[in-house]
Design a protein around this motif. Structure first.
Motif, PDB file in Angstrom:
ATOM      1  N   ARG A 197      47.784  39.898   3.312  1.00  0.00           N
ATOM      2  CA  ARG A 197      46.687  38.962   3.117  1.00  0.00           C
ATOM      3  C   ARG A 197      47.217  37.567   3.422  1.00  0.00           C
ATOM      4  O   ARG A 197      48.391  37.280   3.219  1.00  0.00           O
ATOM      5  N   TYR A 198      46.320  36.702   3.874  1.00  0.00           N
ATOM      6  CA  TYR A 198      46.761  35.420   4.404  1.00  0.00           C
ATOM      7  C   TYR A 198      46.083  34.251   3.694  1.00  0.00           C
ATOM      8  O   TYR A 198      44.962  34.356   3.204  1.00  0.00           O
ATOM      9  N   ASP A 199      46.787  33.112   3.671  1.00  0.00           N
ATOM     10  CA  ASP A 199      46.227  31.896   3.098  1.00  0.00           C
ATOM     11  C   ASP A 199      45.104  31.345   3.976  1.00  0.00           C
ATOM     12  O   ASP A 199      44.143  30.774   3.467  1.00  0.00           O
ATOM     13  N   THR A 200      45.247  31.483   5.278  1.00  0.00           N
ATOM     14  CA  THR A 200      44.264  30.968   6.221  1.00  0.00           C
ATOM     15  C   THR A 200      43.975  32.017   7.288  1.00  0.00           C
ATOM     16  O   THR A 200      44.900  32.597   7.858  1.00  0.00           O
ATOM     17  N   VAL A 201      42.700  32.257   7.531  1.00  0.00           N
ATOM     18  CA  VAL A 201      42.274  33.139   8.626  1.00  0.00           C
ATOM     19  C   VAL A 201      41.508  32.263   9.614  1.00  0.00           C
ATOM     20  O   VAL A 201      40.533  31.605   9.246  1.00  0.00           O
ATOM     21  N   LEU A 202      41.969  32.241  10.842  1.00  0.00           N
ATOM     22  CA  LEU A 202      41.395  31.377  11.871  1.00  0.00           C
ATOM     23  C   LEU A 202      40.775  32.225  12.973  1.00  0.00           C
ATOM     24  O   LEU A 202      41.415  33.122  13.513  1.00  0.00           O
ATOM     25  N   ALA A 203      39.508  31.936  13.297  1.00  0.00           N
ATOM     26  CA  ALA A 203      38.811  32.664  14.365  1.00  0.00           C
ATOM     27  C   ALA A 203      38.113  31.658  15.268  1.00  0.00           C
ATOM     28  O   ALA A 203      37.389  30.786  14.801  1.00  0.00           O
ATOM     29  N   SER A 204      38.356  31.771  16.560  1.00  0.00           N
ATOM     30  CA  SER A 204      37.744  30.860  17.519  1.00  0.00           C
ATOM     31  C   SER A 204      36.977  31.664  18.563  1.00  0.00           C
ATOM     32  O   SER A 204      37.554  32.482  19.284  1.00  0.00           O
TER      33      SER A 204
END
Length: 200
Positions: free
Chosen positions: A74-81
């Motif tokens: 699991r991640y602190d930040t999930v980035l989707a562009s």
């Protein structure tokens, strides 16, 4: 998925400045071939010291919203562009991003895409339907440049020599969608006026 890795390239090159608190970067795609190309692209830029890994990820493995392999990080930040363009994938995409996000006060999903894309608007509604999530939407005005590659020794257009000129420039509107888990403790105690943004 990560595609050619443009978002990852930006994270890696800006690591020493605005993103200096980032410990690792994971790029994902359902295609091993695309991931390999992504790896090659990132290897061409100067190393920033950031730990970078590449993982095969299929959104449909998360379709049950909270069902995932126990070993999945699991991640602190999930980035989707620019990932929301096929309506049939939206439920799987939303499920994947929420399943991979850590349930911490500072954890966020950040999604970027053209403001006039209908699928992006519907993705926002998917998140808003989840009472455990807080969703914020803002407009971003950006300059878009179309680059014209220079010609190589054989007279063919190529970007490989690193030289290019601006063919055109226009202004476009993009959406920035931020998703986070609601502060369940505050909600249960009736302290609805305290937001996670204030805590950050």
């Amino acid at each position: 998925g990560s595609g050619v890795g443009l978002a990852g390239l930006l994270c890696q090159t800006e690591y020493s400045a605005a993103l200096s608190n980032m410990l690792s970067l994971t790029l994902t795609d359902a295609s091993d071939e695309v991931l390999e190309q992504c790896r090659q692209n990132l290897n061409q830029v100067e190393s920033s010291g950031l730990t970078t890994q590449f993982k095969n990820l299929n959104w449909y493995d998360f379709i049950d919203n909270n069902t995932m392999a126990g070993s999945e990080e699991r991640y602190d930040t999930v980035l989707a562009s620019d990932c929301a363009y096929r309506y049939s994938d939206l439920v799987a995409l939303a499920s994947t991003m929420t399943a991979l996000l850590q349930k911490k006060r500072t954890s966020r999903i950040h999604i970027f895409g053209p403001y006039n894309r209908g699928a992006l608007q519907e993705l926002v509604e998917h998140f808003k339907d989840d009472s455990m999530l807080n969703v914020e939407v803002e407009w971003i005005q950006m300059d878009r440049f179309r680059l014209k590659p220079s010609k190589d020794d054989n007279g063919f257009h190529s970007f490989h020599n690193g030289e290019c000129s601006v063919a055109s420039r226009n202004t476009a509107k993009f959406l920035h969608i931020t998703v986070r888990f609601e502060d369940t403790v505050s909600r249960e105690n009736g302290r609805s006026n305290e937001s996670l943004a204030d805590i950050d």
